[in-house]
Motif scaffolding. Structure first.
Motif, PDB file in Angstrom:
ATOM      1  N   PHE A  43       0.790  -1.224   0.000  1.00 24.48           N
ATOM      2  CA  PHE A  43       0.000   0.000   0.000  1.00 24.48           C
ATOM      3  C   PHE A  43       0.828   1.284   0.000  1.00 24.48           C
ATOM      4  N   TYR A  44       2.125   1.171  -0.287  1.00 17.40           N
ATOM      5  CA  TYR A  44       2.951   2.384  -0.272  1.00 17.40           C
ATOM      6  C   TYR A  44       2.438   3.429  -1.263  1.00 17.40           C
ATOM      7  N   LYS A  45       2.444   4.687  -0.810  1.00 17.39           N
ATOM      8  CA  LYS A  45       2.144   5.825  -1.661  1.00 17.39           C
ATOM      9  C   LYS A  45       2.873   7.028  -1.076  1.00 17.39           C
ATOM     10  N   SER A  47       2.658   9.755   0.282  1.00 17.04           N
ATOM     11  CA  SER A  47       1.564  10.540   0.845  1.00 17.04           C
ATOM     12  C   SER A  47       1.620  10.484   2.371  1.00 17.04           C
ATOM     13  N   ARG A  50      -1.214   8.195   3.587  1.00 14.29           N
ATOM     14  CA  ARG A  50      -0.926   6.762   3.488  1.00 14.29           C
ATOM     15  C   ARG A  50       0.027   6.344   4.611  1.00 14.29           C
ATOM     16  N   PHE A 185       5.705   9.635   3.438  1.00 19.36           N
ATOM     17  CA  PHE A 185       5.169   8.353   3.908  1.00 19.36           C
ATOM     18  C   PHE A 185       5.557   8.078   5.361  1.00 19.36           C
TER      19      PHE A 185
END
Length: 309
Positions: A43-45, A47, A50, A185
Motif C-alpha cells: 500500500f505504499y504511496k 503521501s 498513506r 510516507f
C-alpha cells in the motif's frame, strides 16, 4: 497494577542483563518489522495520509495480539504472570546488546562493518575518530530508545506499554527518514516517535548527568536543542559534556553530507580512550538503573504489604 509493573520491570531488566538476546527465538521486533514491510509493499504511496494509515494499521494489528496475550497472562497466578511478563518484556530491552555491540567496535579490526550495523550514517569513509564518535553517539541515543523509554512505558502501562512503544520506535527506524521515498510516507511515524520519546529522552539526559555527578544537571538542554530531532540531541549532549568532548558535526547519510551542530564542549578528535571511558561509565549507568528499580520494588513491596497485586 502499577506495583506489578515495577516487579516486572526489575526482573525484565535483570533477564536482559544476564542473558541478552535469545538466539533460539525469533525476536518479536522482526515480526513487527514484517507487518510494517507488508503494508509498505502492498500500500505504499508518497503521501502523508498513506503513512498515517501505516501507523494505524501496524498499531492495530500489534495491539490485537498484545492485549490478547496480556489478558491471558492476567488469568494466571500473580507470580507466574510477573515472571512470564518479565520474560516477554526483556526482549524489548536492549542494554546488554547495545553495550556488547559498542564494546566490540572498540577491539575489532572491522570497525566500519560493525558500526554500519548500528547506525544509518555512511561508514565507508569514516576515520577512527569518526568511528569512535559515532559509537558514543549511538550508545547515548539508544540508551533512550532501547532502555530508558521502554522501561518508562513498561512501568506506566505494563507489557502493552513497552511493546507498543517499541512498535512505534521500529516504524520510525524503518520509514522515518527524510529522503525522497519516506519524507511524506514516514512523517506520521516520525512525529509519533518524537512524541513518545519527548519525556524519556530528557530523563535519559538527566540520568547521564546525575550519574556523572555534574553540577548543572540541565546544562545539556540548550545545546541538545540544536539537533534536528527534538529528542536525540539531549542524551548525546549530556554524554559529550560528561566525557569532555564534542559530538555531532557534519555527517554523511545515503551519500549526502548533512550539516549538523556540535554537541558538548571539548575536543573534536575522539580516540579509543574516550570510547573506553564511556563504556566504563555505561556500567555505572547500568548499576544505577538496577539500584533504582530495586528501590522501587522495595517501596512497592512495602505498599503492597508483601503481597503481589
Amino acid at each position: 497494577m502499577i506495583l506489578s509493573n515495577i516487579y516486572i520491570a526489575l526482573l525484565a531488566y535483570l533477564i536482559d542483563k544476564i542473558f541478552g538476546e535469545f538466539p533460539f527465538l525469533k525476536h518479536p521486533i522482526i515480526y513487527i518489522g514484517d507487518i510494517i514491510t507488508f503494508f509498505e509493499e502492498k500500500f505504499y504511496k508518497d503521501s502523508v495520509k498513506r503513512g498515517l494509515l501505516l501507523v494505524l494499521f501496524v498499531l492495530s494489528v500489534v495491539s490485537f495480539f498484545v492485549f490478547a496475550i496480556y489478558f491471558y497472562l492476567q488469568l494466571l497466578a500473580p507470580a507466574l504472570y510477573i515472571v512470564l511478563s518479565a520474560f516477554l518484556a526483556s526482549m524489548f530491552l536492549a542494554h546488554r546488546m547495545l553495550f556488547d555491540a559498542v564494546s566490540e567496535i572498540l577491539y575489532a579490526t572491522n570497525k566500519k562493518e560493525l558500526l554500519s550495523q548500528l547506525v544509518s550514517r555512511d561508514t565507508q569513509n569514516l576515520n577512527e575518530s569518526d568511528i569512535y564518535k559515532a559509537s558514543i553517539e549511538t550508545y547515548a541515543e539508544n540508551l533512550n530508545d532501547g532502555v530508558i523509554a521502554p522501561l518508562f512505558y513498561l512501568l506506566l502501562f505494563g507489557l502493552p506499554g513497552i511493546i507498543l512503544y517499541k512498535t512505534i520506535n521500529t516504524m520510525d527506524s524503518m520509514v522515518g527518514y527524510r529522503n525522497e521515498r519516506y519524507e511524506k510516507f514516514g512523517k506520521a511515524a516520525a512525529l509519533l516517535d518524537d512524541f513518545v520519546n519527548f519525556i524519556p529522552a530528557r530523563i535519559t539526559a538527566l540520568l547521564i548527568m546525575a550519574v556523572a555527578k555534574q553540577k548543572h544537571l540541565f546544562s545539556f538542554y540548550k545545546n541538545g536543542s540544536l539537533h534536528e530531532s527534538p529528542n536525540a540531541g539531549h542524551p548525546i549532549t549530556a554524554m559529550a559534556l560528561v566525557l569532555g568532548i564534542k559530538l555531532g558535526g557534519n555527517t554523511a547519510y545515503f551519500g549526502v553530507m548533512k550539516e549538523k551542530a556540535f554537541f558538548g564542549k571539548g575536543r573534536e578528535e575522539i580516540n579509543a580512550n574516550d570510547l573506553q571511558t564511556m563504556l566504563q561509565f555505561a556500567k555505572k549507568i547500568d548499576k544505577t538503573i538496577i539500584g533504582f528499580l530495586i528501590l522501587l520494588a522495595i517501596i512497592a513491596f512495602i505498599l503492597n504489604k508483601g503481597y503481589l497485586s
